[in-house]
Design a protein around this motif. Structure first.
Motif, PDB file in Angstrom:
ATOM      1  N   ASN A   1      77.696 140.774  82.594  1.00  0.00           N
ATOM      2  CA  ASN A   1      77.951 139.838  83.699  1.00  0.00           C
ATOM      3  C   ASN A   1      76.649 139.234  84.231  1.00  0.00           C
ATOM      4  OD1 ASN A   1      77.034 142.217  84.756  1.00  0.00           O
ATOM      5  ND2 ASN A   1      78.492 142.285  86.467  1.00  0.00           N
ATOM      6  N   PHE A   2      75.547 139.996  84.178  1.00  0.00           N
ATOM      7  CA  PHE A   2      74.258 139.437  84.578  1.00  0.00           C
ATOM      8  C   PHE A   2      73.825 138.357  83.596  1.00  0.00           C
ATOM      9  CE2 PHE A   2      69.699 139.469  83.624  1.00  0.00           C
ATOM     10  CZ  PHE A   2      69.210 138.924  84.809  1.00  0.00           C
TER      11      PHE A   2
ATOM     12  N   ARG B   1      72.963 132.646  82.123  1.00  0.00           N
ATOM     13  CA  ARG B   1      73.247 131.468  81.298  1.00  0.00           C
ATOM     14  C   ARG B   1      73.872 130.358  82.126  1.00  0.00           C
ATOM     15  NH1 ARG B   1      75.181 135.866  77.881  1.00  0.00           N
ATOM     16  NH2 ARG B   1      73.718 136.202  76.141  1.00  0.00           N
ATOM     17  N   ALA B   2      74.780 130.733  83.053  1.00  0.00           N
ATOM     18  CA  ALA B   2      75.429 129.721  83.886  1.00  0.00           C
ATOM     19  C   ALA B   2      74.440 129.032  84.813  1.00  0.00           C
ATOM     20  CB  ALA B   2      76.550 130.372  84.702  1.00  0.00           C
TER      21      ALA B   2
ATOM     22  N   HIS C   1      63.536 134.529  86.547  1.00  0.00           N
ATOM     23  CA  HIS C   1      62.596 134.120  87.607  1.00  0.00           C
ATOM     24  C   HIS C   1      62.843 132.666  87.998  1.00  0.00           C
ATOM     25  CE1 HIS C   1      58.922 133.830  89.943  1.00  0.00           C
ATOM     26  NE2 HIS C   1      58.597 132.754  89.242  1.00  0.00           N
ATOM     27  N   GLU C   2      63.070 131.795  87.019  1.00  0.00           N
ATOM     28  CA  GLU C   2      63.316 130.388  87.316  1.00  0.00           C
ATOM     29  C   GLU C   2      64.664 130.190  88.006  1.00  0.00           C
ATOM     30  OE1 GLU C   2      62.998 128.168  83.738  1.00  0.00           O
ATOM     31  OE2 GLU C   2      60.852 128.541  83.469  1.00  0.00           O
ATOM     32  N   ALA C   3      65.628 131.042  87.682  1.00  0.00           N
ATOM     33  CA  ALA C   3      66.963 130.901  88.264  1.00  0.00           C
ATOM     34  C   ALA C   3      67.110 131.643  89.580  1.00  0.00           C
ATOM     35  CB  ALA C   3      68.014 131.407  87.276  1.00  0.00           C
ATOM     36  N   GLY C   4      66.066 132.365  90.004  1.00  0.00           N
ATOM     37  CA  GLY C   4      66.134 133.109  91.253  1.00  0.00           C
ATOM     38  C   GLY C   4      66.974 134.361  91.170  1.00  0.00           C
ATOM     39  N   LEU C   5      67.035 134.971  89.995  1.00  0.00           N
ATOM     40  CA  LEU C   5      67.802 136.196  89.799  1.00  0.00           C
ATOM     41  C   LEU C   5      66.861 137.379  89.589  1.00  0.00           C
ATOM     42  CD1 LEU C   5      70.604 134.959  87.349  1.00  0.00           C
ATOM     43  CD2 LEU C   5      70.858 135.467  89.786  1.00  0.00           C
ATOM     44  N   GLU C   6      67.321 138.533  89.991  1.00  0.00           N
ATOM     45  CA  GLU C   6      66.557 139.756  89.762  1.00  0.00           C
ATOM     46  C   GLU C   6      67.156 140.491  88.575  1.00  0.00           C
ATOM     47  OE1 GLU C   6      65.278 143.906  92.066  1.00  0.00           O
ATOM     48  OE2 GLU C   6      66.264 142.264  93.156  1.00  0.00           O
ATOM     49  N   VAL C   7      66.321 140.823  87.624  1.00  0.00           N
ATOM     50  CA  VAL C   7      66.804 141.521  86.436  1.00  0.00           C
ATOM     51  C   VAL C   7      67.177 142.946  86.825  1.00  0.00           C
ATOM     52  CG1 VAL C   7      66.250 142.289  84.103  1.00  0.00           C
ATOM     53  CG2 VAL C   7      65.341 140.115  84.962  1.00  0.00           C
ATOM     54  N   PRO C   8      68.424 143.350  86.578  1.00  0.00           N
ATOM     55  CA  PRO C   8      68.840 144.704  86.979  1.00  0.00           C
ATOM     56  C   PRO C   8      68.156 145.772  86.133  1.00  0.00           C
ATOM     57  CG  PRO C   8      70.575 143.649  85.723  1.00  0.00           C
ATOM     58  CD  PRO C   8      69.525 142.602  85.954  1.00  0.00           C
ATOM     59  N   LYS C   9      67.964 146.908  86.763  1.00  0.00           N
ATOM     60  CA  LYS C   9      67.393 148.039  86.043  1.00  0.00           C
ATOM     61  C   LYS C   9      68.489 148.764  85.275  1.00  0.00           C
ATOM     62  CE  LYS C   9      63.684 148.728  89.414  1.00  0.00           C
ATOM     63  NZ  LYS C   9      63.038 149.667  90.370  1.00  0.00           N
ATOM     64  N   GLU C  10      68.111 149.287  84.161  1.00  0.00           N
ATOM     65  CA  GLU C  10      69.087 149.963  83.307  1.00  0.00           C
ATOM     66  C   GLU C  10      69.502 151.289  83.937  1.00  0.00           C
ATOM     67  OE1 GLU C  10      69.553 151.248  78.639  1.00  0.00           O
ATOM     68  OE2 GLU C  10      67.592 151.274  79.586  1.00  0.00           O
TER      69      GLU C  10
ATOM     70  N   GLU D   1      77.264 149.609  77.140  1.00  0.00           N
ATOM     71  CA  GLU D   1      76.828 148.621  76.148  1.00  0.00           C
ATOM     72  C   GLU D   1      76.962 149.180  74.734  1.00  0.00           C
ATOM     73  OE1 GLU D   1      75.750 145.391  76.455  1.00  0.00           O
ATOM     74  OE2 GLU D   1      76.569 145.614  78.464  1.00  0.00           O
ATOM     75  N   ALA D   2      76.557 150.408  74.563  1.00  0.00           N
ATOM     76  CA  ALA D   2      76.660 151.016  73.239  1.00  0.00           C
ATOM     77  C   ALA D   2      78.114 151.129  72.809  1.00  0.00           C
ATOM     78  CB  ALA D   2      75.988 152.391  73.248  1.00  0.00           C
TER      79      ALA D   2
END
Length: 637
Positions: A6-7, A12-13, A87-96, A104-105
């Motif tokens: 979902n992130f 992408r959106a 960074h350009e989209a103003g989103l924070e990358v979630p931590k695993e 995911e696996a």
């Protein structure tokens, strides 16, 4: 490390592809997409196409999304490309998290399990055990190429054959259950039965082409006839459309229109017949989530349903569902296959040309909505008509865009008044039976009557009504102080009428600004106003509309309200009279409702006058007057 789907979808959106790719490639518009020379190989003729959510080069085959483009052009690994775009989209990358990594696996494992199952089912279709299924597909007119393209297969007998076939690949019964291919036997721990058995199998893919589930059709009299796999970590029935992975590419390349059919076989038959934009929901009515996916591919898809009772119910549910989702750039058309046939049957019976005719006759949503809502309604009584009219207005009010909602109300109510207005009886020619004509005498033989002049057609009548309204406005431009807003609402015929309308409104706006600049405070509501007819005529002639102005004021057929010596009240009433016929009954009703609402809120003379004028215009329209009756006087320019 794995990142939540979902992130990544949100990233992408929030990353429009044309601006991103446009930093490195010169792009030009090509319909709904963009094109340019491919940055991945040398070419002189553009074959690199950029869509809303992916790019594709038809020269070298490079394909991907925003993340893939950044990785390829910047030489970045996946994680760094994601971080830069986030960074350009103003989103924070979630931590695993351990849970996310495990999810995911598992999703990756499920896709691999489903792909392995599909390969086994395709083999069984060609084996002796699947002969019944293959014969069925052949009887339905499918070619070997189509069967292979859609990956059709046979499920087997259901006695654990799928688990046995996939065991050499290291796939366990537990994984089959997680993929929706088997289910545990109640009361027997560790024992599973196949979910599908003795069925023709249809792999269901997501828009990226990955198998996420299956649908199966039983042969014979068993129930249910069609069965979809259960919800899993990779499959959601309400978000998935059958055939979308193939259809979206065909639509993006301009090869096909997006068609929403009812079932698997309709989609497959349409693709085989050349209609490669066909998709279908999975045995249920369309959902809002599916409509969002459809509109991402095409702003005006065609919903093609059977004309039987079930098809009409599905169409009604869809029309009701999409109203709160509509916008000026996203709508729907409805096509109906008559005679109790579905698209598959129609194509097999009469060929692709017959279905193309169905597509060409597709109705806009506003037309189809009225047809669906009026079916079976009791419109003979005032109560029934009032209830129906309220339902039409309520349906239009669901549209979020206020301007679009108003247009739908106008279209629906115009048709309502057109179809429910009682027919006026024709007056018999000559005197009543048994009576001499008025003024006659026994034995009197009146001169032969000339045949009545044919009434003007709808278009010519509307054109003449527009001429009369423009003539009144041109002769008495002070009217614009009161009617400017209503005048701007009219959709006059294209050509001289609409050109004059725009010029008059622009002239009036300039006059008002000039008066404000000179701090003129005297109201301009009479013939002594600074809004002078000669000034307006000079303005029109200076803007190249002298011929249009002369057409309006030619001295034939103009009403007395267009005479220079007409009284102000008389001219104002005449203007509103013609306004009513040009506005249309449905729109007039809406205008009157709004005017009454304003009167309740403001309670001033201007609001009251507007209600009176609109009421009079509506009454004249309903009496069947045209404003072009015989006896209208002419006016000199």
């Amino acid at each position: 490390m794995a990142l939540p789907p979902n992130f990544l979808d949100e990233l992408r959106a929030r990353t429009p592809l044309p601006p991103l790719i446009g930093r490195k490639v010169k792009l030009t518009r090509n319909g709904r997409q963009w094109k340019g020379c491919c940055p991945f190989h040398n070419e002189k003729t553009p074959s690199f196409y950029v869509y809303d959510d992916h790019y594709h080069c038809f020269g070298c085959g490079q394909h991907g999304d925003a993340i893939g483009f950044t990785m390829q052009t910047e030489g970045l690994p996946f994680r760094e490309a994601v971080e830069r775009l986030a960074h350009e989209a103003g989103l924070e990358v979630p931590k695993e998290s351990p849970r996310q990594a495990a999810r995911e696996a598992r999703a990756k494992d499920l896709h691999e399990v489903l792909a392995a199952a599909a390969e086994a089912m395709q083999r069984w279709l060609r084996a002796p055990e699947g002969r019944e299924g293959l014969d069925y597909l052949k009887r339905r007119g499918l070619t070997d190429e189509t069967i292979a393209r859609f990956g059709l297969g046979w499920s087997g007998t259901g006695r654990g054959v799928l688990a046995e076939a996939l065991k050499p690949l290291g796939i366990e019964p537990r994984q089959l259950a997680e993929a929706g291919l088997s289910r545990p036997v109640e009361g027997r721990e560790g024992v599973f039965n196949d979910f599908f058995y003795n069925r023709v199998m249809f792999p269901i893919r997501d828009k990226r082409g990955r198998i996420v589930s299956f649908g199966g059709r039983i042969l014979g009299d068993g129930q249910p006839k069609y069965l979809n796999g259960p919800e899993t970590d990779v499959f959601s029935k309400r978000r998935t459309l059958y055939g979308l992975d193939l259809a979206r590419e065909a639509v993006f390349r301009g090869k096909a229109r997006l068609i929403v059919a009812e079932g698997y076989m309709d989609v497959i038959a349409l693709h085989q017949a050349g209609f490669e934009g066909a998709v279908a929901p999975l045995g249920t009515a369309l959902t809002p989530e599916q409509m969002e996916e459809i509109w991402r591919v095409s702003p005006e898809p065609v919903l093609c349903l059977d004309a039987d009772a079930a098809g009409l119910r599905a169409a009604s549910r869809t029309a009701e569902m999409v109203m709160p989702l509509l916008g000026t750039e996203r709508t729907l058309r409805f096509a109906t296959v008559e005679g109790g046939k579905d698209p598959d049957e129609l194509i097999r019976a009469k060929g692709p040309a017959a279905f193309q005719a169905v597509l060409d006759a597709a109705r806009p949503l506003s037309v189809a909505l009225y047809d669906l809502m009026s079916a079976g309604r009791p419109l003979e009584s005032p109560e029934g008509r009032a209830a129906f009219r309220n339902d039409l207005a309520a349906a239009a009010n669901q549209i979020p865009d206020k301007a679009l909602a108003a247009e739908y109300r106008r279209a629906l109510l115009d048709r309502f008044f057109e179809t429910t207005r009682p027919q006026r009886p024709q007056r018999p020619q000559g005197g009543a039976a048994g009576f001499a004509p008025r003024g006659g005498r026994p034995g009197f033989k009146p001169p032969p009557r000339l045949p009545p002049r044919p009434s003007p057609g709808a278009e010519s009548a509307r054109l003449e009504q527009a001429r009369c309204l423009l003539a009144i406005t041109l002769t008495h431009p002070w009217l614009l102080n009161e009617v400017e807003e209503a005048f701007a609402l009219l959709e006059l015929p294209h050509g001289p009428p609409s050109a004059l309308q725009a010029a008059m409104l622009a002239w009036h706006a300039g006059q008002v600004l000039a008066e404000e600049a000179q701090n003129l405070t005297e109201a301009s509501n009479s013939g002594g106003s600074s809004l002078d007819s000669a000034d307006l005529v000079a303005h029109l002639d200076a803007t190249g509309l002298n011929e249009a102005r002369a057409w309006v004021m030619r001295a034939t057929g103009l009403p007395r309200e267009a005479r220079p010596d007409a009284q102000p009240g008389e001219s104002l009433a005449g203007w509103w009279h013609f306004f009513g016929f040009l506005r249309g009954e449905g729109a007039l009703v809406e205008d009157l409702v709004e005017a009454r609402r304003e009167l309740e809120a403001a309670n001033d003379a201007a609001a009251q006058a507007r209600v009176i004028r609109l009421s009079q215009a509506l009454s004249a329209l309903r009496r069947g007057e045209t404003g072009l009756e015989e006896g209208a006087e002419s006016a000199a320019p």
